[in-house]
Design a protein around this motif. Structure first.
Motif, short mmCIF file in Angstrom:
data_model
loop_
_atom_site.label_atom_id
_atom_site.label_comp_id
_atom_site.label_asym_id
_atom_site.label_seq_id
_atom_site.Cartn_x
_atom_site.Cartn_y
_atom_site.Cartn_z
N VAL A 102 10.88 -3.12 -0.73
CA VAL A 102 10.51 -3.49 -2.11
C VAL A 102 10.79 -4.96 -2.34
N PHE A 103 11.95 -5.42 -1.90
CA PHE A 103 12.29 -6.83 -2.12
C PHE A 103 11.36 -7.74 -1.32
N LYS A 104 11.15 -7.42 -0.04
CA LYS A 104 10.35 -8.28 0.81
C LYS A 104 8.90 -8.39 0.33
N THR A 105 8.34 -7.31 -0.14
CA THR A 105 6.96 -7.39 -0.65
C THR A 105 6.91 -8.16 -1.97
N SER A 106 7.99 -8.08 -2.75
CA SER A 106 8.00 -8.79 -4.04
C SER A 106 8.03 -10.30 -3.86
N VAL A 107 8.60 -10.77 -2.74
CA VAL A 107 8.67 -12.21 -2.49
C VAL A 107 7.55 -12.67 -1.55
N GLY A 108 6.65 -11.76 -1.18
CA GLY A 108 5.48 -12.14 -0.40
C GLY A 108 5.69 -12.22 1.10
N SER A 111 2.86 -7.36 2.96
CA SER A 111 2.25 -6.55 1.91
C SER A 111 1.65 -5.28 2.49
N LYS A 119 2.89 5.06 -3.83
CA LYS A 119 3.41 3.69 -3.79
C LYS A 119 4.31 3.47 -5.00
N LEU A 121 6.53 0.43 -6.80
CA LEU A 121 6.78 -1.01 -6.85
C LEU A 121 6.01 -1.73 -5.73
N GLY A 122 4.82 -1.22 -5.44
CA GLY A 122 3.95 -1.84 -4.44
C GLY A 122 4.24 -1.44 -3.01
#
Length: 277
Positions: A102-108, A111, A119, A121-122
């Motif tokens: 979740v954190f890693k996808t939120s900072v790009g 993906s 899914k 939080l993405g």
């Protein structure tokens, strides 16, 4: 059938083998045990390879993979290939991995481009099973190879370095990346640590740090397969696929240290971990 196979694989009665044949027989047994220890990981990544990107029966791929991962885990528990304590540990791996995803996808950092009903939080819920697969492998290998750890560092030190490794996956986006400092600390911490394992009927030894690196390398190979199949993508892979940078090998090796620390504190294996006074 697997229970019978496990009984034969863990049978440590002495074998009468010619000296010239023993290395080949032990290597073969080592490979069979490794394959057996990778049962969950192998079935899971077989599903990743076989499930089409469009999904099955109107269900998106990510959701199909979640159902299959849960089914494999339930089957292993029902077949007594895992205990409830081991399932709880694997659940912890899933949770720890999912939070990181979740954190890693939120900072790009990467993906999950495909749609899915599960899914959050993405991040598809199945993603945590990629980390659980590592935990499952370590747990199964511990039993099949009758692993014993010699000169393990004090448990509080191992736990501290594991927590710092996990924290660095988050904090390096805001402060400096201390990966190599942590690797140096782990090198000093586990420098004397050896793993005693039994491919067939005799004990063999290996530096534990070498085992961490080898496991990390094979996870890196599996990650290349996952990105090639488009399950997730790094930013540089959105246009066309390219191999995952080799620096990820070090990250996975550090993650293996963290995973090993969790397993090493299971009640039924902690007795085999020798911590010098």
């Amino acid at each position: 059938m697997l229970a019978a196979l496990d009984a034969r694989l863990t049978d440590a009665r002495p074998r009468t083998l010619r000296a010239a044949h023993r290395p080949f027989v032990e290597f073969l047994c080592f490979g069979i045990k490794e394959a057996r220890a990778c049962l969950f990981a192998g079935l899971f990544f077989l599903a990743v390879f076989c499930v089409p990107r469009a999904g099955l029966g109107g269900l998106p791929r990510y959701d199909v993979l979640l159902v299959l991962a849960l089914a494999i885990q339930a089957w292993m528990l029902a077949a007594r290939l895992e205990t409830w304590d081991e399932v709880k540990a694997i659940g912890l791996f899933h949770a720890v991995g999912f939070v990181l995803e979740v954190f890693k996808t939120s900072v790009g950092s990467w993906s999950y481009p495909d749609p899915g009903y599960t899914k959050l939080l993405g991040v598809p819920l199945f993603s945590g099973f990629m980390y659980a697969a590592v935990g499952s492998y370590i747990i199964q290998a511990w039993r099949l190879f009758d692993l014993r750890i010699r000169h393990h560092p004090p448990h509080w030190m191992a736990a501290l370095i594991a927590l710092l490794i996990y924290a660095n996956f988050f904090t390096h986006h805001y402060i400096a990346d201390y990966r190599w400092y942590l690797a140096a600390c782990a090198l000093g911490l586990y420098a004397r640590t050896t793993v005693v394992f039994r491919p067939l009927d005799r004990d063999r030894r290996m530096p534990l740090l070498l085992a961490f690196m080898l496991i990390g390398f094979f996870i890196w190979l599996a990650e290349n397969l996952g990105t090639f199949m488009g399950v997730w993508r790094y930013p540089n892979q959105l246009g066309a696929w390219s191999a995952v940078h080799v620096s990820k090998w070090s990250a996975w090796s550090l993650l293996v240290i963290m995973s090993f620390t969790i397993v090493a504190n299971l009640k039924h294996v902690k007795a085999r971990v020798h911590v010098p006074d």
